[in-house]
Design an enzyme around this catalytic site. Structure first.
Site, mmCIF file in Angstrom:
data_model
loop_
_atom_site.group_PDB
_atom_site.id
_atom_site.type_symbol
_atom_site.label_atom_id
_atom_site.label_comp_id
_atom_site.label_asym_id
_atom_site.label_seq_id
_atom_site.Cartn_x
_atom_site.Cartn_y
_atom_site.Cartn_z
ATOM 1 N N TRP A 24 0.854 -1.203 0.000
ATOM 2 C CA TRP A 24 0.000 0.000 0.000
ATOM 3 C C TRP A 24 0.885 1.246 0.000
ATOM 4 O O TRP A 24 1.912 1.284 0.675
ATOM 5 C CB TRP A 24 -0.869 0.013 1.252
ATOM 6 C CG TRP A 24 -2.193 -0.660 1.123
ATOM 7 C CD1 TRP A 24 -2.406 -2.008 1.020
ATOM 8 C CD2 TRP A 24 -3.476 -0.033 1.073
ATOM 9 N NE1 TRP A 24 -3.758 -2.245 0.927
ATOM 10 C CE2 TRP A 24 -4.440 -1.060 0.954
ATOM 11 C CE3 TRP A 24 -3.896 1.296 1.118
ATOM 12 C CZ2 TRP A 24 -5.810 -0.804 0.887
ATOM 13 C CZ3 TRP A 24 -5.265 1.554 1.046
ATOM 14 C CH2 TRP A 24 -6.189 0.508 0.927
ATOM 15 N N GLU A 60 -0.888 -6.598 8.029
ATOM 16 C CA GLU A 60 -0.160 -7.873 7.911
ATOM 17 C C GLU A 60 1.252 -7.817 8.480
ATOM 18 O O GLU A 60 1.924 -8.841 8.595
ATOM 19 C CB GLU A 60 -0.087 -8.301 6.439
ATOM 20 C CG GLU A 60 -1.368 -8.907 5.907
ATOM 21 C CD GLU A 60 -2.457 -7.867 5.692
ATOM 22 O OE1 GLU A 60 -2.162 -6.793 5.123
ATOM 23 O OE2 GLU A 60 -3.597 -8.112 6.113
ATOM 24 N N VAL A 80 2.679 2.604 5.365
ATOM 25 C CA VAL A 80 2.145 3.973 5.352
ATOM 26 C C VAL A 80 0.626 3.897 5.393
ATOM 27 O O VAL A 80 -0.001 3.320 4.496
ATOM 28 C CB VAL A 80 2.596 4.727 4.086
ATOM 29 C CG1 VAL A 80 1.920 6.099 4.011
ATOM 30 C CG2 VAL A 80 4.105 4.900 4.087
ATOM 31 N N LEU A 81 0.066 4.455 6.447
ATOM 32 C CA LEU A 81 -1.388 4.536 6.595
ATOM 33 C C LEU A 81 -1.784 5.986 6.389
ATOM 34 O O LEU A 81 -1.199 6.885 6.999
ATOM 35 C CB LEU A 81 -1.805 4.062 7.983
ATOM 36 C CG LEU A 81 -1.763 2.551 8.188
ATOM 37 C CD1 LEU A 81 -1.520 2.197 9.634
ATOM 38 C CD2 LEU A 81 -3.052 1.901 7.701
ATOM 39 N N ILE A 82 -2.748 6.205 5.517
ATOM 40 C CA ILE A 82 -3.224 7.570 5.260
ATOM 41 C C ILE A 82 -4.718 7.612 5.517
ATOM 42 O O ILE A 82 -5.477 6.790 5.001
ATOM 43 C CB ILE A 82 -2.923 8.001 3.809
ATOM 44 C CG1 ILE A 82 -1.401 7.991 3.564
ATOM 45 C CG2 ILE A 82 -3.493 9.397 3.528
ATOM 46 C CD1 ILE A 82 -0.997 8.248 2.123
ATOM 47 N N THR A 86 -13.265 6.928 6.407
ATOM 48 C CA THR A 86 -13.883 6.056 7.426
ATOM 49 C C THR A 86 -12.952 5.910 8.619
ATOM 50 O O THR A 86 -11.853 6.457 8.637
ATOM 51 C CB THR A 86 -14.141 4.651 6.829
ATOM 52 O OG1 THR A 86 -12.873 4.019 6.612
ATOM 53 C CG2 THR A 86 -14.937 4.753 5.530
ATOM 54 N N HIS A 88 -11.475 3.156 9.300
ATOM 55 C CA HIS A 88 -10.542 2.057 8.996
ATOM 56 C C HIS A 88 -9.120 2.417 9.434
ATOM 57 O O HIS A 88 -8.406 1.640 10.046
ATOM 58 C CB HIS A 88 -10.596 1.820 7.489
ATOM 59 C CG HIS A 88 -10.122 0.487 7.070
ATOM 60 N ND1 HIS A 88 -9.713 0.225 5.781
ATOM 61 C CD2 HIS A 88 -9.958 -0.679 7.731
ATOM 62 C CE1 HIS A 88 -9.329 -1.030 5.685
ATOM 63 N NE2 HIS A 88 -9.476 -1.598 6.866
ATOM 64 N N ARG A 127 7.595 12.942 5.153
ATOM 65 C CA ARG A 127 8.300 12.077 6.111
ATOM 66 C C ARG A 127 9.039 10.934 5.414
ATOM 67 O O ARG A 127 9.703 10.141 6.044
ATOM 68 C CB ARG A 127 7.311 11.557 7.153
ATOM 69 C CG ARG A 127 6.898 12.649 8.134
ATOM 70 C CD ARG A 127 5.540 12.409 8.771
ATOM 71 N NE ARG A 127 5.200 13.491 9.703
ATOM 72 C CZ ARG A 127 4.732 14.674 9.321
ATOM 73 N NH1 ARG A 127 4.565 14.941 8.007
ATOM 74 N NH2 ARG A 127 4.463 15.631 10.192
HETATM 75 O O1 LIG Z 1 -0.861 -0.287 4.598
HETATM 76 C C1 LIG Z 1 -2.015 0.157 4.484
HETATM 77 N N1 LIG Z 1 -3.071 -0.697 4.496
HETATM 78 C C2 LIG Z 1 -4.337 -0.227 4.373
HETATM 79 N N2 LIG Z 1 -5.361 -1.116 4.389
HETATM 80 C C3 LIG Z 1 -5.157 -2.535 4.178
HETATM 81 C C4 LIG Z 1 -4.838 -3.290 5.475
HETATM 82 O O2 LIG Z 1 -3.573 -2.935 5.988
HETATM 83 C C5 LIG Z 1 -4.851 -4.787 5.201
HETATM 84 O O3 LIG Z 1 -3.871 -5.081 4.217
HETATM 85 C C6 LIG Z 1 -6.211 -5.276 4.738
HETATM 86 O O4 LIG Z 1 -7.209 -4.838 5.661
HETATM 87 C C7 LIG Z 1 -6.271 -6.797 4.618
HETATM 88 O O5 LIG Z 1 -6.004 -7.373 5.883
HETATM 89 C C8 LIG Z 1 -4.579 1.157 4.262
HETATM 90 N N3 LIG Z 1 -5.884 1.694 4.162
HETATM 91 O O6 LIG Z 1 -6.905 0.966 4.243
HETATM 92 O O7 LIG Z 1 -6.038 2.959 3.984
HETATM 93 C C9 LIG Z 1 -3.441 2.042 4.243
HETATM 94 O O8 LIG Z 1 -3.556 3.299 4.133
HETATM 95 N N4 LIG Z 1 -2.205 1.505 4.357
#
Ligand SMILES: O=c1[nH]c(NC[C@H](O)[C@H](O)[C@H](O)CO)c([N+](=O)[O-])c(=O)[nH]1
Length: 158
Positions: A24, A60, A80-82, A86, A88, A127
């Site tokens: 991602w 994971e 990286v989570l953005i 929602t 999530h 970053r």
């Molecule tokens: O690494 C990320 N996973 C994301 N989702 C997937 C998650 O990490 C899992 O791979 C998925 O839920 C399957 O288990 C993200 N978003 O949903 O936005 C994100 O921004 N970054």
């Protein structure tokens, strides 16, 4: 003030380090990963002692770290989570960070938290040393994670 420079000289020669990154937000993740690996080698870790693996997303990372860490002196988990529209983001961010901490404590192997949890893509780019809208390159946090991995692996060795 961020990314404080270690007080002692770090010699990573002989350390084995595992780097796990997500797919991602891959452009940003790749920049962070490259900086982490470059810092590890600059501190003496041999390229042959650095393993790089990938997983789908941040959620994971803890499982992969738990399964793959045997035989390594440190793990760097990069993702990286953005924030989206929602909740999530919040749930993945917290569970991933808590999971990575637990893996390290349970295994007795330092797991470096290389997960950016950002409200905007620009925050993440800055970053990762990738120019933001005003082309400020920012500081690549991957460098700090490489340094932390060596420092904590040496601390763990005693
Ligand atoms: O690494 C990320 N996973 C994301 N989702 C997937 C998650 O990490 C899992 O791979 C998925 O839920 C399957 O288990 C993200 N978003 O949903 O936005 C994100 O921004 N970054």
């Amino acid at each position: 003030m961020k990314g404080l420079t270690p007080t002692q000289t770090l010699n990573g020669r002989g350390l084995k380090v595992l780097v796990i990154h997500t797919r991602w937000n891959l452009e940003i993740v790749n920049s962070l990963t490259q900086a982490s690996v470059a810092k590890l080698t600059s501190l003496g870790v041999l390229e042959t002692d650095i393993a790089v693996r990938e997983v789908p997303g941040a959620f994971e990372l803890p499982f992969a770290a738990m399964k793959l860490l045997p035989g390594y002196d440190a793990v760097i988990a990069i993702g990286v989570l953005i924030k989206g529209d929602t909740m999530h983001f919040e749930y993945i961010s917290d569970s991933t960070c808590q999971g990575l901490m637990r893996v390290g404590l349970d295994a007795g192997i330092p797991v470096v938290l290389g997960v950016l949890t950002c409200l905007t893509e620009e925050q993440a780019c800055l970053r990762a040393g990738i120019g933001g809208v005003d082309k400020k390159s920012g500081h690549n946090h991957g460098e700090d994670w490489g340094s932390a991995a060596v420092e904590m692996a040496l601390l763990n060795r005693g």
